[in-house]
Design a protein around this motif. Structure first.
Motif, PDB file in Angstrom:
ATOM      1  N   ASP A 204       0.841  -1.199   0.000  1.00 50.03           N
ATOM      2  CA  ASP A 204       0.000   0.000   0.000  1.00 50.03           C
ATOM      3  C   ASP A 204       0.878   1.251   0.000  1.00 50.03           C
ATOM      4  O   ASP A 204       2.114   1.159  -0.114  1.00 50.03           O
ATOM      5  N   GLU A 205       0.246   2.430   0.142  1.00 52.55           N
ATOM      6  CA  GLU A 205       1.002   3.682   0.046  1.00 52.55           C
ATOM      7  C   GLU A 205       2.052   3.823   1.142  1.00 52.55           C
ATOM      8  O   GLU A 205       3.069   4.489   0.956  1.00 52.55           O
ATOM      9  N   SER A 206       1.831   3.200   2.287  1.00 53.54           N
ATOM     10  CA  SER A 206       2.795   3.294   3.382  1.00 53.54           C
ATOM     11  C   SER A 206       3.929   2.291   3.249  1.00 53.54           C
ATOM     12  O   SER A 206       4.870   2.310   4.036  1.00 53.54           O
ATOM     13  N   GLY A 207       3.827   1.407   2.240  1.00 56.02           N
ATOM     14  CA  GLY A 207       4.853   0.378   2.063  1.00 56.02           C
ATOM     15  C   GLY A 207       4.542  -0.924   2.765  1.00 56.02           C
ATOM     16  O   GLY A 207       5.357  -1.859   2.728  1.00 56.02           O
ATOM     17  N   ALA A 208       3.365  -1.009   3.388  1.00 51.29           N
ATOM     18  CA  ALA A 208       2.978  -2.236   4.082  1.00 51.29           C
ATOM     19  C   ALA A 208       2.469  -3.267   3.081  1.00 51.29           C
ATOM     20  O   ALA A 208       1.785  -2.929   2.112  1.00 51.29           O
TER      21      ALA A 208
END
Length: 662
Positions: free
Chosen positions: A95-99
């Motif tokens: 996702d956008e947070s890198g998760a």
């Protein structure tokens, strides 16, 4: 072996450069090799020599051959996606947070579980290569009027911020004037107040007054910030005096910032939170503004070392960065206060903001996004009967491939910032989402460049869904087949200007024929008011400018007489109706349109004659300077609230549910 010209055309097609276009008369204009090279060069694609063209073509083909999956994937949120792959691979979605969201091992295809609305990155890997793809997980459509309000239709008023009068703004409408104006409009039942763009014009851009020529579309104009102590009442004159106002207002803001350290601790803490949330993007914008105060508003004329962001620019700007960050904080707080006042007053949407086509080539947006901006070109319009050489709007363009490589982050940030402040966003010149006309700086003829239309619509829909914001696409002009259907299918309302909606005989169509999935209005800031239209004030201006011959002027007045007669019949107007009766009847008839939204013009409600802007002029017409005749404190008394309630159809507050056309 490909012939050189064929190779150049093939490369142009690969990057979306059109090989020609048809003008308004249907004549075909083929793109010359010079045009193709200039437009490709603007994108950073080397087409300067035959060898460079062949090499670039080969590199482009090799990239496509090596990719496991496309560079970009448009998915519908909540549905499964299956992507064929050329070889077995391991894959992962972040996702956008890198998760990590999901992962797996693919044989013939990568099968993704349903994703929520948002942006994701798909990584695919084999032992010899890795591929990264942006996944745009878009809603079925952007929010519609029923989605947001539960009602099928709505209405509001459009006006100008700079034109607001008050007892304290000192000469230019301020963000602090908006709450009183919004409350006055809400008392009439209006669900929104539409404004021209309030983008940052630039601290050093002393001569700039057009809201459609900003320095950066992701930040806000400092001209409309109200100093705490006020600047006294608006002068009596009908026109804004920008230089005088700016000298007074900027001195007051400087003095206020100098005392900021003495303000209560909660205020100082709120500013520090704002700075932290703004991050490097806010830092860089503030650096530009600080540097511009010393070196001028066009960074292309700055010392070489400062012409791009970096450590040297940050050092040179450091002394004044805090002030320009503080200005943005003050602007945003006042805008947020206005939107809160609108919602508290019962408005469904509150502010309706406008996204301009582009930013000035020498401004902050270009300085900050050189990696995505097309170089050596500007956005404009092709040759037509009024402008045989075409016209440049002196606005910068984002290069499609570069914007895609940046995962549309500059656009996403702009949309997110504006949609957080408003219930409706209008996208100016929405045809630019499909294609834009670029004019090379080297004097070569201009040409069209395709834009990633589906991807841009997906980005807009994602941001709108996350903000619960209705979007209007200004789709005036020659609309290509299928464009409006796709725009509406993505949830964006069309834009129907009644005085432009004429069949072959030039007569205005009945309002019942205006498009349902649209925002309908009689006119805009670029057109005559109702009174100006009725009495031919626009024709008088065109004649005064020398744009019409005697015969053309006579023909236009004859057509306008027929249009008036048609309006008399449609609106049941007597031959000698007063201007007030004419405006009221035309507005009442407009409000019977099936369109999802109707916008009345504040100038019409207050009996205005002159237009706010005369396209094609700079100094010959007082563009962007006309003030309202009454103050915001007395707007409730001046608005014909009872008349508006009387002619507003009941179905504009009904419960019939309608979605976008498909």
């Amino acid at each position: 072996m490909i012939a050189p010209d064929d190779a150049l055309r093939q490369l142009a097609r690969a990057y979306g450069v059109h090989l020609g276009f048809h003008d308004l008369q249907g004549a075909e204009h083929g793109a010359s090799p010079d045009t193709l090279r200039a437009l490709l060069g603007g994108m950073g694609v080397d087409a300067s020599t035959e060898a460079a063209v062949i090499e670039t073509l080969a590199e482009s083909q090799a990239h496509r051959d090596e990719a496991h999956v496309p560079d970009e994937i448009i998915a519908t949120a909540g549905t499964r996606v299956s992507l064929p792959v050329s070889a077995p691979c391991d894959w992962m979605v972040l996702d956008e947070s890198g998760a990590e969201v999901m992962a797996g091992r693919a044989g013939n295809s990568i099968d993704l579980d349903p994703l929520p609305v948002g942006y994701f990155t798909l990584h695919a890997a084999t032992p010899d290569r890795r591929t990264e793809s942006l996944v745009l997980s878009a809603p079925q459509h952007a929010p519609t009027v029923p989605d947001v309000t539960g009602r099928a239709k709505g209405w509001g008023v459009c006006g100008t911020l700079y034109g607001l009068r008050s007892g304290h703004n000192g000469g230019l409408g301020s963000y602090a004037d908006l709450p009183a104006a919004l409350r006055a409009l809400a008392k009439c039942g209006a669900q929104f107040f539409g404004l021209n763009p309030i983008h940052a014009l630039g601290w050093a851009a002393d001569e700039m007054i057009s809201p459609y020529s900003p320095t950066h579309r992701g930040f806000f104009s400092t001209d409309h910030i109200a100093p705490r102590a006020g600047l006294g009442p608006t002068p009596k004159g009908d026109l804004v005096d920008y230089p005088t106002f700016r000298r007074r207002q900027r001195a007051a803001l400087r003095a206020e910032y100098a005392r900021f350290d003495a303000t209560p601790a909660p205020e100082r803490k709120a500013f520090q939170v704002f700075r932290a949330q703004g991050g490097p993007v806010l830092d860089t914008f503030a650096q530009f503004e600080a540097l511009s105060a010393t070196h001028g508003e066009d960074f292309r004329k700055w010392p070489e070392a400062l012409r791009k962001p970096g450590a040297e620019a940050a050092r040179a700007a450091s002394a004044d960065v805090g002030f320009h960050q503080w200005l943005q904080w003050r602007a945003e707080r006042q805008i947020d206060t206005a939107q809160a006042a609108a919602l508290d007053a019962g408005m469904d949407f509150g502010l309706y903001l406008d996204l301009a086509v582009g930013a000035r080539p020498g401004g902050a947006e270009v300085w900050m996004h050189r990696d995505t901006i097309a170089q050596g070109v500007s956005i404009g319009a092709p040759p037509d009967h009024l402008n045989p050489e075409g016209q440049s709007w002196n606005l910068a363009a984002h290069a499609p491939a570069r914007l895609r490589a940046a995962q549309y982050k500059p656009l996403r940030a702009m949309l997110r910032k504006l949609m957080a402040k408003a219930g409706i966003l209008r996208v100016d010149h929405a045809l630019g989402l499909l294609r834009s006309f670029w004019i090379p700086d080297d004097g070569s003829p201009g040409g069209y460049v395709s834009q990633p239309f589906d991807s841009l619509l997906a980005v807009i829909a994602i941001e709108a869904a996350q903000a619960r914001c209705v979007v209007v696409g200004e789709d005036l002009g020659l609309v290509p087949d299928g464009f409006r259907e796709k725009l509406n299918g993505a949830g964006l309302l069309s834009y129907a200007v009644w005085q432009y909606e004429t069949p072959g005989d030039g007569q205005l169509c009945p309002p019942r024929d205006l498009r349902p999935f649209a925002l309908a209005c009689f006119g805009t800031h670029d057109t005559p008011t109702i009174k100006g239209f009725w009495y031919g004030q626009d024709i008088a201006w065109w004649q005064r400018m020398g744009w019409l011959s005697g015969g053309e002027t006579s023909a236009r007045h004859d057509l306008r007489a027929r249009q008036r007669q048609g309006l008399r019949a449609m609106c049941d107007l007597p031959p000698l109706a007063t201007p007030e009766t004419i405006a009221a009847s035309v507005q009442a008839k407009l409000c019977t349109a099936p369109s999802a939204l109707v916008a009345l013009q504040l100038d019409d409600l207050l009996g205005g004659l002159e237009a706010q802007n005369l396209p094609g002029t700079v100094d010959q017409h007082p563009n962007w300077r006309r003030r309202n005749p009454v103050t915001v404190e007395r707007l409730s008394e001046a608005l014909p609230a009872d008349r508006i309630r009387a002619f507003m159809p009941a179905d504009r507050s009904g419960t019939d549910q309608k979605g976008p056309t498909q």
